[in-house]
Design a protein around this motif. Structure first.
Motif, PDB file in Angstrom:
ATOM      1  N   PHE A  28       0.832  -1.205   0.000  1.00  0.00           N
ATOM      2  CA  PHE A  28       0.000   0.000   0.000  1.00  0.00           C
ATOM      3  C   PHE A  28       0.865   1.253   0.000  1.00  0.00           C
ATOM      4  O   PHE A  28       0.602   2.200  -0.753  1.00  0.00           O
ATOM      5  CB  PHE A  28      -0.928  -0.011   1.217  1.00  0.00           C
ATOM      6  N   ARG A  29       1.902   1.273   0.831  1.00  0.00           N
ATOM      7  CA  ARG A  29       2.814   2.419   0.845  1.00  0.00           C
ATOM      8  C   ARG A  29       3.534   2.573  -0.482  1.00  0.00           C
ATOM      9  O   ARG A  29       3.752   3.689  -0.960  1.00  0.00           O
ATOM     10  CB  ARG A  29       3.837   2.281   1.976  1.00  0.00           C
ATOM     11  N   ARG A  32       1.020   3.973  -3.021  1.00  0.00           N
ATOM     12  CA  ARG A  32       0.695   5.361  -2.710  1.00  0.00           C
ATOM     13  C   ARG A  32       1.837   6.316  -3.013  1.00  0.00           C
ATOM     14  O   ARG A  32       1.642   7.396  -3.552  1.00  0.00           O
ATOM     15  CB  ARG A  32       0.281   5.475  -1.248  1.00  0.00           C
ATOM     16  N   SER A  33       3.067   5.941  -2.663  1.00  0.00           N
ATOM     17  CA  SER A  33       4.192   6.854  -2.843  1.00  0.00           C
ATOM     18  C   SER A  33       4.913   6.657  -4.172  1.00  0.00           C
ATOM     19  O   SER A  33       5.598   7.561  -4.637  1.00  0.00           O
ATOM     20  CB  SER A  33       5.185   6.692  -1.697  1.00  0.00           C
TER      21      SER A  33
END
Length: 162
Positions: A28-29, A32-33
């Motif tokens: 997820f990180r 997202r990034s």
């Protein structure tokens, strides 16, 4: 029906779910990034030793005559402990978190010992020399292995503190 044949304990389930949550958080990180970062802060010697341990366990499967039992033992004795080590390494990073983890282990050991003593007393077998404490585990050996790990942690914390 499928899950009855898996033979997964609560401890294994916690390790597997914890690993899945950690990997999902990492993905997820990353989504997202848009950049990749390691799950672990640094690569340590213990990481290479754990990888070698896992590789040796996989090599030991080659001469096995009973592959189903060997895979179960590989899962219990090698794969899941390595996963648990990585979950701990990826989530516990500061000294205060390490101390909380160690004290939580000691408290869990004290609770397991208290539950086993209460169980023996309730059954009227506390003074029986031939009785082995079992609760909260299914085997006295499992309880002993857990207490063998938490006992030295408790002694170390009490004798040396931080």
């Amino acid at each position: 029906m499928l899950f009855r044949s898996l033979d997964v304990s609560a401890t294994e389930l916690v390790i597997l779910v914890g690993t899945a949550v950690l990997v999902a958080r990492h993905v997820f990180r990353w989504v997202r990034s848009g950049r990749t970062e390691s799950l672990l802060p640094t690569t340590a010697t213990s990481d290479w030793l754990a990888a070698a341990f896992l590789a040796c366990g996989l090599l030991a499967l080659m001469p096995s005559e009973f592959i189903k039992q060997s895979l179960r033992e590989l899962r219990w004795l090698i794969f899941e402990p390595v996963l648990a080590m990585y979950v701990v390494r990826a989530t516990i990073r500061t000294e205060s978190e390490v101390l909380r983890f160690l004290w939580a282990s000691v408290v869990a050991g004290c609770l397991a010992a208290a539950i086993s003593l209460i169980d023996l007393e309730a059954a009227g077998r506390l003074a029986d020399v031939q009785t082995r404490a079992v609760a909260p585990y299914l085997s006295a050996n499992h309880l002993a292995l857990f207490l063998e790990r938490t006992g030295p942690i408790a002694a170390g914390l009490l004798l040396f503190g931080r």
